[in-house]
Design a protein around this motif. Structure first.
Motif, mmCIF file in Angstrom:
data_model
loop_
_atom_site.group_PDB
_atom_site.id
_atom_site.type_symbol
_atom_site.label_atom_id
_atom_site.label_comp_id
_atom_site.label_asym_id
_atom_site.label_seq_id
_atom_site.Cartn_x
_atom_site.Cartn_y
_atom_site.Cartn_z
ATOM 1 N N LEU A 1 -18.247 27.407 13.498
ATOM 2 C CA LEU A 1 -17.592 27.051 12.240
ATOM 3 C C LEU A 1 -16.348 26.199 12.456
ATOM 4 O O LEU A 1 -15.695 25.800 11.491
ATOM 5 N N GLY A 2 -16.009 25.957 13.735
ATOM 6 C CA GLY A 2 -14.873 25.085 14.026
ATOM 7 C C GLY A 2 -13.577 25.805 14.318
ATOM 8 O O GLY A 2 -12.495 25.233 14.162
ATOM 9 N N VAL A 3 -13.675 27.063 14.764
ATOM 10 C CA VAL A 3 -12.484 27.826 15.136
ATOM 11 C C VAL A 3 -12.470 27.982 16.654
ATOM 12 O O VAL A 3 -13.482 28.360 17.255
ATOM 13 N N SER A 4 -11.341 27.703 17.291
ATOM 14 C CA SER A 4 -11.222 27.891 18.729
ATOM 15 C C SER A 4 -10.038 28.805 19.021
ATOM 16 O O SER A 4 -9.133 28.956 18.193
ATOM 17 N N ARG B 1 -10.595 21.442 26.980
ATOM 18 C CA ARG B 1 -11.923 22.065 26.887
ATOM 19 C C ARG B 1 -12.179 22.582 25.473
ATOM 20 O O ARG B 1 -13.285 22.467 24.943
ATOM 21 N N GLU B 2 -11.138 23.143 24.851
ATOM 22 C CA GLU B 2 -11.295 23.595 23.471
ATOM 23 C C GLU B 2 -11.441 22.413 22.515
ATOM 24 O O GLU B 2 -12.157 22.494 21.518
ATOM 25 N N MET B 3 -10.785 21.298 22.831
ATOM 26 C CA MET B 3 -10.868 20.117 21.972
ATOM 27 C C MET B 3 -12.248 19.486 21.988
ATOM 28 O O MET B 3 -12.610 18.756 21.068
ATOM 29 N N MET B 4 -13.029 19.767 23.031
ATOM 30 C CA MET B 4 -14.370 19.186 23.122
ATOM 31 C C MET B 4 -15.216 19.499 21.897
ATOM 32 O O MET B 4 -16.020 18.688 21.444
ATOM 33 N N ALA B 5 -15.047 20.689 21.348
ATOM 34 C CA ALA B 5 -15.856 21.104 20.196
ATOM 35 C C ALA B 5 -15.285 20.608 18.874
ATOM 36 O O ALA B 5 -15.799 20.958 17.812
ATOM 37 N N GLY C 1 8.061 36.882 16.222
ATOM 38 C CA GLY C 1 8.427 38.268 15.987
ATOM 39 C C GLY C 1 8.668 38.988 17.290
ATOM 40 O O GLY C 1 8.303 38.488 18.362
ATOM 41 N N PRO C 2 9.266 40.169 17.240
ATOM 42 C CA PRO C 2 9.525 40.926 18.463
ATOM 43 C C PRO C 2 8.236 41.412 19.108
ATOM 44 O O PRO C 2 7.164 41.384 18.489
ATOM 45 N N ASN C 3 8.336 41.866 20.345
ATOM 46 C CA ASN C 3 7.173 42.437 21.026
ATOM 47 C C ASN C 3 6.626 43.607 20.211
ATOM 48 O O ASN C 3 7.386 44.426 19.681
ATOM 49 N N GLY C 4 5.300 43.665 20.129
ATOM 50 C CA GLY C 4 4.658 44.747 19.390
ATOM 51 C C GLY C 4 4.567 44.528 17.898
ATOM 52 O O GLY C 4 4.134 45.421 17.163
ATOM 53 N N ALA C 5 4.938 43.324 17.434
ATOM 54 C CA ALA C 5 4.907 43.061 15.996
ATOM 55 C C ALA C 5 3.498 42.869 15.456
ATOM 56 O O ALA C 5 3.266 42.979 14.256
ATOM 57 N N GLY C 6 2.542 42.531 16.351
ATOM 58 C CA GLY C 6 1.166 42.317 15.916
ATOM 59 C C GLY C 6 0.709 40.877 15.986
ATOM 60 O O GLY C 6 -0.352 40.527 15.464
ATOM 61 N N LYS C 7 1.474 40.027 16.670
ATOM 62 C CA LYS C 7 1.168 38.592 16.690
ATOM 63 C C LYS C 7 -0.173 38.300 17.367
ATOM 64 O O LYS C 7 -1.040 37.623 16.801
ATOM 65 N N SER C 8 -0.350 38.775 18.590
ATOM 66 C CA SER C 8 -1.606 38.533 19.309
ATOM 67 C C SER C 8 -2.761 39.278 18.653
ATOM 68 O O SER C 8 -3.897 38.789 18.632
ATOM 69 N N THR C 9 -2.471 40.455 18.094
ATOM 70 C CA THR C 9 -3.500 41.207 17.370
ATOM 71 C C THR C 9 -4.024 40.392 16.194
ATOM 72 O O THR C 9 -5.235 40.397 15.905
ATOM 73 N N LEU C 10 -3.145 39.678 15.534
ATOM 74 C CA LEU C 10 -3.555 38.825 14.414
ATOM 75 C C LEU C 10 -4.558 37.777 14.872
ATOM 76 O O LEU C 10 -5.627 37.607 14.258
ATOM 77 N N LEU C 11 -4.242 37.049 15.950
ATOM 78 C CA LEU C 11 -5.155 36.006 16.428
ATOM 79 C C LEU C 11 -6.487 36.603 16.864
ATOM 80 O O LEU C 11 -7.548 36.035 16.585
ATOM 81 N N LYS C 12 -6.459 37.729 17.554
ATOM 82 C CA LYS C 12 -7.695 38.356 18.021
ATOM 83 C C LYS C 12 -8.557 38.825 16.854
ATOM 84 O O LYS C 12 -9.793 38.799 16.939
ATOM 85 N N THR C 13 -7.924 39.236 15.776
ATOM 86 C CA THR C 13 -8.690 39.661 14.605
ATOM 87 C C THR C 13 -9.296 38.466 13.894
ATOM 88 O O THR C 13 -10.460 38.502 13.469
ATOM 89 N N ILE C 14 -8.535 37.401 13.770
ATOM 90 C CA ILE C 14 -9.079 36.192 13.142
ATOM 91 C C ILE C 14 -10.287 35.686 13.916
ATOM 92 O O ILE C 14 -11.298 35.286 13.321
ATOM 93 N N PHE C 15 -10.207 35.742 15.262
ATOM 94 C CA PHE C 15 -11.281 35.181 16.090
ATOM 95 C C PHE C 15 -12.421 36.162 16.359
ATOM 96 O O PHE C 15 -13.353 35.839 17.074
ATOM 97 N N GLY C 16 -12.347 37.350 15.805
ATOM 98 C CA GLY C 16 -13.477 38.269 15.890
ATOM 99 C C GLY C 16 -13.497 39.193 17.087
ATOM 100 O O GLY C 16 -14.438 39.972 17.243
#
Length: 244
Positions: A82-85, A154-158, A40-55
């Motif tokens: 819970l297995g989320v990285s 490093r993320e794959m370690m878990a 999506g274009p800049n400002g669409a909320g893409k990174s906000t989505l990931l940050k919300t999923i990850f808490g």
């Protein structure tokens, strides 16, 4: 999607200030073992989505479900268990620590299980021989491509079930972009990991994805199997987003 989703986002409203929603009723599903791409274009909320999923951000409304369990609003450390990285845009390593010590930090949640830790490191070195060759080198001395490799490893370690990957090719030279996608492919092969990827390198990312969601202004504008997102269709959709 035919199978039950590993991740389901339902009517999600979230943002950086109370009462101001960047995500405005967004819903999506991520199938097990898939690579699902968000564009999506800049400002669409893409990174906000990931940050919300990850808490990092707490939902104002809606649900985030992992294997059917609502995980919305939980702290990142709890989601790790819970297995989320989560892989941010920046190279995510400890520059003064060695490659192997960085990998050990990735296995922090099972640090007291020496056998498991040793086994995981050996498996990482098998998947990424370049890291094995530099196991005693400081992470800060690695090249940009090797640093990104170490971030992924490093993320794959878990042994995450779900990897949230934010703009992994941002700022990289074109010669390194293919290497980054190869790292994600290795993560899927080695772990059977499910990946939710945000990327601006749309044409290359779509070619490596199973399913695509296009966001605009915090909502889903289009979604479907990756082959439906031809370069021409993507250009037309982005133009629609920009002109309103």
């Amino acid at each position: 999607m035919a199978s039950a989703p590993l991740l389901a986002v339902e009517d999600l409203h979230a943002g950086y200030q109370s009462g101001v929603d960047i995500l405005q009723g967004l819903s999506l599903e991520v199938a097990p073992s898939s690579l699902t791409l968000v564009i999506g274009p800049n400002g669409a909320g893409k990174s906000t989505l990931l940050k919300t999923i990850f808490g990092f951000l707490k939902p104002h409304r809606g649900a985030v479900r992992l294997r059917g369990e609502d995980i919305g609003g939980r702290e990142p450390y709890a989601l790790k268990r819970l297995g989320v990285s989560y892989l941010p845009q920046e190279i995510n390593t400890f520059p003064l620590l060695s490659v192997e010590d960085n990998l050990r930090m990735g296995g922090w949640t099972f640090r007291r299980d020496a056998h498991r830790l040793k086994s995981r490191i050996a498996r990482i070195y098998e998947a990424f021989p370049a890291l094995a060759a530099r196991r005693k080198a400081a992470a800060g001395d690695l090249s940009g491509g090797q640093g990104r490799m170490l971030s992924v490893a490093r993320e794959m370690m878990a042994e995450p079930a779900l990897m949230l990957v934010d703009e992994p090719t941002a700022g990289l030279a074109p010669t390194l972009v293919g290497e980054v996608y190869e790292l994600l492919r290795q993560a899927r092969l080695a772990l059977g990991a499910t990946i939710l990827l945000v990327d601006q390198n749309i044409e290359d990312a779509v070619a490596r994805s199973d399913h695509v969601y296009m966001l605009n202004l915090g909502r889903i504008k289009a979604e479907g199997p990756a082959p439906e997102f031809t370069p021409r269709r993507v250009r037309d959709l982005i133009q629609e987003c920009l002109v309103g």
